[in-house]
Design a protein around this motif. Structure first.
Motif, PDB file in Angstrom:
ATOM      1  N   ALA A  61       0.770  -1.188   0.035  1.00 27.30           N
ATOM      2  CA  ALA A  61       0.066  -0.075  -0.080  1.00 27.30           C
ATOM      3  C   ALA A  61       0.799   1.292  -0.078  1.00 27.30           C
ATOM      4  CB  ALA A  61      -0.802  -0.072   1.295  1.00 27.30           C
ATOM      5  N   GLY A  62       1.922   1.170   0.584  1.00 23.69           N
ATOM      6  CA  GLY A  62       2.900   2.406   0.814  1.00 23.69           C
ATOM      7  C   GLY A  62       3.357   2.804  -0.433  1.00 23.69           C
ATOM      8  N   TYR A  63       3.999   1.693  -1.027  1.00 30.54           N
ATOM      9  CA  TYR A  63       4.599   1.800  -2.400  1.00 30.54           C
ATOM     10  C   TYR A  63       3.474   2.320  -3.404  1.00 30.54           C
ATOM     11  CZ  TYR A  63       9.092  -0.173  -1.100  1.00 30.54           C
ATOM     12  OH  TYR A  63      10.267  -0.560  -0.595  1.00 30.54           O
ATOM     13  N   SER A  64       2.336   1.708  -3.461  1.00 33.98           N
ATOM     14  CA  SER A  64       1.382   2.115  -4.275  1.00 33.98           C
ATOM     15  C   SER A  64       0.802   3.474  -4.281  1.00 33.98           C
ATOM     16  CB  SER A  64       0.171   0.846  -4.269  1.00 33.98           C
ATOM     17  OG  SER A  64       0.634  -0.113  -4.347  1.00 33.98           O
ATOM     18  N   ALA A 107       1.111   5.921  -7.183  1.00 36.84           N
ATOM     19  CA  ALA A 107      -0.022   6.499  -7.849  1.00 36.84           C
ATOM     20  C   ALA A 107      -0.415   7.922  -7.837  1.00 36.84           C
ATOM     21  CB  ALA A 107      -1.349   5.630  -7.014  1.00 36.84           C
ATOM     22  N   VAL A 108       0.232   8.566  -6.749  1.00 36.18           N
ATOM     23  CA  VAL A 108       0.147  10.125  -6.488  1.00 36.18           C
ATOM     24  C   VAL A 108       1.064  10.849  -7.531  1.00 36.18           C
ATOM     25  CG1 VAL A 108       0.931  12.061  -4.878  1.00 36.18           C
ATOM     26  CG2 VAL A 108      -0.469  10.054  -4.025  1.00 36.18           C
ATOM     27  N   VAL A 109       2.292  10.081  -7.730  1.00 31.89           N
ATOM     28  CA  VAL A 109       3.262  10.521  -8.892  1.00 31.89           C
ATOM     29  C   VAL A 109       2.629  10.490 -10.229  1.00 31.89           C
ATOM     30  CG1 VAL A 109       5.337  10.388 -10.073  1.00 31.89           C
ATOM     31  CG2 VAL A 109       5.180  10.169  -7.542  1.00 31.89           C
ATOM     32  N   PHE A 110       1.925   9.240 -10.548  1.00 30.67           N
ATOM     33  CA  PHE A 110       1.282   9.010 -11.854  1.00 30.67           C
ATOM     34  C   PHE A 110       0.038  10.012 -12.161  1.00 30.67           C
ATOM     35  CE2 PHE A 110      -1.522   6.996 -14.523  1.00 30.67           C
ATOM     36  CZ  PHE A 110      -1.035   6.244 -15.437  1.00 30.67           C
ATOM     37  N   GLU A 157      -7.990   7.245 -19.327  1.00 29.66           N
ATOM     38  CA  GLU A 157      -9.158   6.617 -19.644  1.00 29.66           C
ATOM     39  C   GLU A 157      -9.059   5.016 -19.544  1.00 29.66           C
ATOM     40  OE1 GLU A 157     -12.242   7.940 -19.129  1.00 29.66           O
ATOM     41  OE2 GLU A 157     -11.399   9.908 -18.910  1.00 29.66           O
ATOM     42  N   PHE A 158      -7.879   4.694 -20.240  1.00 25.89           N
ATOM     43  CA  PHE A 158      -7.790   3.095 -20.557  1.00 25.89           C
ATOM     44  C   PHE A 158      -7.725   2.427 -19.339  1.00 25.89           C
ATOM     45  CE2 PHE A 158      -4.775  -0.408 -20.812  1.00 25.89           C
ATOM     46  CZ  PHE A 158      -5.349  -1.107 -21.723  1.00 25.89           C
ATOM     47  N   PHE A 159      -6.649   2.987 -18.191  1.00 26.54           N
ATOM     48  CA  PHE A 159      -6.210   2.415 -16.941  1.00 26.54           C
ATOM     49  C   PHE A 159      -7.552   2.533 -15.780  1.00 26.54           C
ATOM     50  CE2 PHE A 159      -1.858   2.688 -18.456  1.00 26.54           C
ATOM     51  CZ  PHE A 159      -1.698   1.485 -18.496  1.00 26.54           C
ATOM     52  N   ARG A 160      -8.436   3.423 -16.213  1.00 23.36           N
ATOM     53  CA  ARG A 160      -9.619   3.530 -15.490  1.00 23.36           C
ATOM     54  C   ARG A 160     -10.617   2.591 -15.816  1.00 23.36           C
ATOM     55  NH1 ARG A 160     -12.453   9.089 -15.712  1.00 23.36           N
ATOM     56  NH2 ARG A 160     -13.881   7.841 -14.108  1.00 23.36           N
ATOM     57  N   ALA A 161     -10.611   2.091 -17.100  1.00 25.13           N
ATOM     58  CA  ALA A 161     -11.662   1.071 -17.414  1.00 25.13           C
ATOM     59  C   ALA A 161     -11.336  -0.281 -17.157  1.00 25.13           C
ATOM     60  CB  ALA A 161     -12.052   1.370 -18.985  1.00 25.13           C
ATOM     61  N   VAL A 162      -9.887  -0.692 -17.161  1.00 30.88           N
ATOM     62  CA  VAL A 162      -9.384  -1.925 -16.896  1.00 30.88           C
ATOM     63  C   VAL A 162      -9.574  -2.360 -15.286  1.00 30.88           C
ATOM     64  CG1 VAL A 162      -7.605  -3.594 -17.109  1.00 30.88           C
ATOM     65  CG2 VAL A 162      -7.651  -1.731 -18.755  1.00 30.88           C
ATOM     66  N   PRO A 163     -10.099  -3.481 -15.117  1.00 32.70           N
ATOM     67  CA  PRO A 163     -10.051  -3.801 -13.374  1.00 32.70           C
ATOM     68  C   PRO A 163      -8.903  -4.250 -13.029  1.00 32.70           C
ATOM     69  CG  PRO A 163     -11.718  -5.190 -15.046  1.00 32.70           C
ATOM     70  CD  PRO A 163     -10.926  -4.394 -15.832  1.00 32.70           C
ATOM     71  N   VAL A 164      -8.746  -3.910 -11.635  1.00 32.29           N
ATOM     72  CA  VAL A 164      -7.497  -4.014 -11.103  1.00 32.29           C
ATOM     73  C   VAL A 164      -7.030  -5.317 -11.161  1.00 32.29           C
ATOM     74  CG1 VAL A 164      -6.260  -3.409  -8.816  1.00 32.29           C
ATOM     75  CG2 VAL A 164      -7.866  -2.245  -9.423  1.00 32.29           C
ATOM     76  N   VAL A 182       1.496  -6.593  -7.534  1.00 35.32           N
ATOM     77  CA  VAL A 182       0.498  -5.614  -7.036  1.00 35.32           C
ATOM     78  C   VAL A 182       0.654  -4.222  -7.134  1.00 35.32           C
ATOM     79  CG1 VAL A 182      -0.298  -5.459  -4.768  1.00 35.32           C
ATOM     80  CG2 VAL A 182       0.096  -7.615  -5.300  1.00 35.32           C
ATOM     81  N   VAL A 183       1.779  -3.749  -6.878  1.00 32.42           N
ATOM     82  CA  VAL A 183       2.197  -2.190  -6.834  1.00 32.42           C
ATOM     83  C   VAL A 183       1.919  -1.640  -8.447  1.00 32.42           C
ATOM     84  CG1 VAL A 183       4.012  -0.714  -6.643  1.00 32.42           C
ATOM     85  CG2 VAL A 183       3.939  -2.340  -4.937  1.00 32.42           C
ATOM     86  N   ILE A 184       2.297  -2.495  -9.178  1.00 37.37           N
ATOM     87  CA  ILE A 184       1.991  -1.692 -10.510  1.00 37.37           C
ATOM     88  C   ILE A 184       0.613  -1.832 -10.896  1.00 37.37           C
ATOM     89  CG2 ILE A 184       2.261  -2.523 -13.148  1.00 37.37           C
ATOM     90  CD1 ILE A 184       4.777  -3.570 -12.495  1.00 37.37           C
ATOM     91  N   ALA A 185      -0.526  -2.780 -10.524  1.00 39.08           N
ATOM     92  CA  ALA A 185      -1.637  -2.923 -10.836  1.00 39.08           C
ATOM     93  C   ALA A 185      -2.440  -1.526 -10.214  1.00 39.08           C
ATOM     94  CB  ALA A 185      -2.342  -4.256 -10.544  1.00 39.08           C
ATOM     95  N   LEU A 186      -2.147  -1.504  -8.920  1.00 36.95           N
ATOM     96  CA  LEU A 186      -2.731  -0.479  -7.892  1.00 36.95           C
ATOM     97  C   LEU A 186      -2.070   1.005  -8.429  1.00 36.95           C
ATOM     98  CD1 LEU A 186      -2.348  -2.363  -4.266  1.00 36.95           C
ATOM     99  CD2 LEU A 186      -4.403  -2.096  -5.941  1.00 36.95           C
ATOM    100  N   THR A 187      -1.116   1.103  -8.839  1.00 37.77           N
ATOM    101  CA  THR A 187      -0.629   2.453  -9.311  1.00 37.77           C
ATOM    102  C   THR A 187      -1.263   2.686 -10.687  1.00 37.77           C
ATOM    103  OG1 THR A 187       1.671   1.959  -8.373  1.00 37.77           O
ATOM    104  CG2 THR A 187       1.420   3.753 -10.279  1.00 37.77           C
ATOM    105  N   LEU A 188      -1.293   1.862 -11.707  1.00 32.70           N
ATOM    106  CA  LEU A 188      -2.169   2.401 -13.026  1.00 32.70           C
ATOM    107  C   LEU A 188      -3.503   2.716 -12.657  1.00 32.70           C
ATOM    108  CD1 LEU A 188      -0.297  -0.203 -15.345  1.00 32.70           C
ATOM    109  CD2 LEU A 188       0.306   2.112 -14.991  1.00 32.70           C
TER     110      LEU A 188
END
Length: 296
Positions: free
Chosen positions: A76-79, A83-86, A110-117, A144-150
């Protein structure tokens, strides 16, 4: 006049009485359902003392709950940071003057908002395992971090865009009037105000990130929920008790996160208001008397 009286009429004595009666009836119904569930669980032998003794055993915390909690907090910390930087990068990109840059950032968001985590987590796990040398626990954590970040970064980018657009137009016009470019106005004037205004939404998204780390069980990442399931699946089967402990830990973490965000908002708000009070007017300001006023 308060905002509530503008939006709707204040309830009278009869309406307030009806609301209280409805609340009491709802509370009685909820308590009744909870009591029925507890009775049924007890009849099925799910509340035996030895099951509770298993989840409060120090070894259970040492080898299951605490390692799972640590993995959850690390992911969660890494994500949250990434995620804030992204979100800031692509949120500001969606506000850029360049149309191509705005289109590109908008398409990514819009792409990453539409794809499920969950789909992104599995895809990241497969890609890392096939095309990189990362393996083992680092591969699981990175997936886990990549998926939550995107996903959450895309949501935060949209929060940034809407927060800046929600500011009065005079903010940007004032920046342009003193010689700032559009980008400088966004970075120096509009974005700081938008971040303070959208802090509650940011905290809600941080809570989502913390809870979504539980999706890591699908790729066998040993976070808190998976650790609780592993503990409860042993003999005797205390899955209900272990999941209940995990839920309580999540509740406490989310509560602390919300309180920290409230403290930060209070500190930032007090600091900005203090600066405003400390500088009420420029030192060489000229006071113009009001037309028609009774001067001496």
């Amino acid at each position: 006049m308060s905002r509530q009286t503008v939006l709707f009429d204040a309830p009278g004595p009869r309406a307030r009485r009806n609301v209280r009666v409805g609340n009491w009836i709802g509370a009685v119904v909820v308590i009744g359902i909870a009591a029925f569930v507890v009775v049924q669980l007890n009849a099925a032998g799910q509340l035996r003392p030895e099951l509770w003794a298993k989840v409060v055993d120090p070894d259970s915390w040492l080898y299951y709950f605490l390692p799972g909690l640590q993995n959850t907090l690390v992911a969660a910390g890494y994500s949250i940071v990434t995620a804030v930087v992204f979100g800031l990068l692509f949120g500001v990109g969606r506000l850029a003057a360049n149309r191509a840059l705005r289109w590109f950032c908008g398409a990514v968001v819009e792409f990453f908002r539409a794809v499920p985590v969950l789909v992104m987590m599995v895809a990241a796990y497969q890609i890392l395992g096939r095309f990189t040398a990362v393996s083992g626990n680092p591969q699981l954590l990175l997936s886990v971090v990549i998926a939550l970040t995107l996903y959450n970064g895309a949501v935060i980018a949209e929060l940034v865009r809407s927060g800046v657009h929600g500011l009065p137009k005079g903010q940007r016009e004032a920046g342009l009037a003193i010689g700032m470019t559009r980008g400088q106005s966004i970075r120096s004037i509009e974005l700081p105000q938008a971040l303070i205004a959208m802090l509650p939404s940011l905290v809600s998204q941080f809570v989502v990130i913390l809870k979504d780390t539980a999706l890591g069980y699908i790729i066998v990442y040993t976070e808190l929920l998976r650790s609780a399931r592993l503990l409860g699946s042993g003999a005797p089967f205390a899955i209900l008790q272990s999941l209940l402990i995990a839920a309580l830990i999540f509740i406490v973490l989310n509560y602390l996160l919300s309180k920290i965000a409230e403290l930060v908002a209070r500190k930032v708000g007090g600091r900005t208001s203090g600066k405003a009070r400390a500088n009420p007017a420029p030192p060489n300001a000229v006071t113009v008397p009001a037309v028609g006023g009774g001067g001496t």
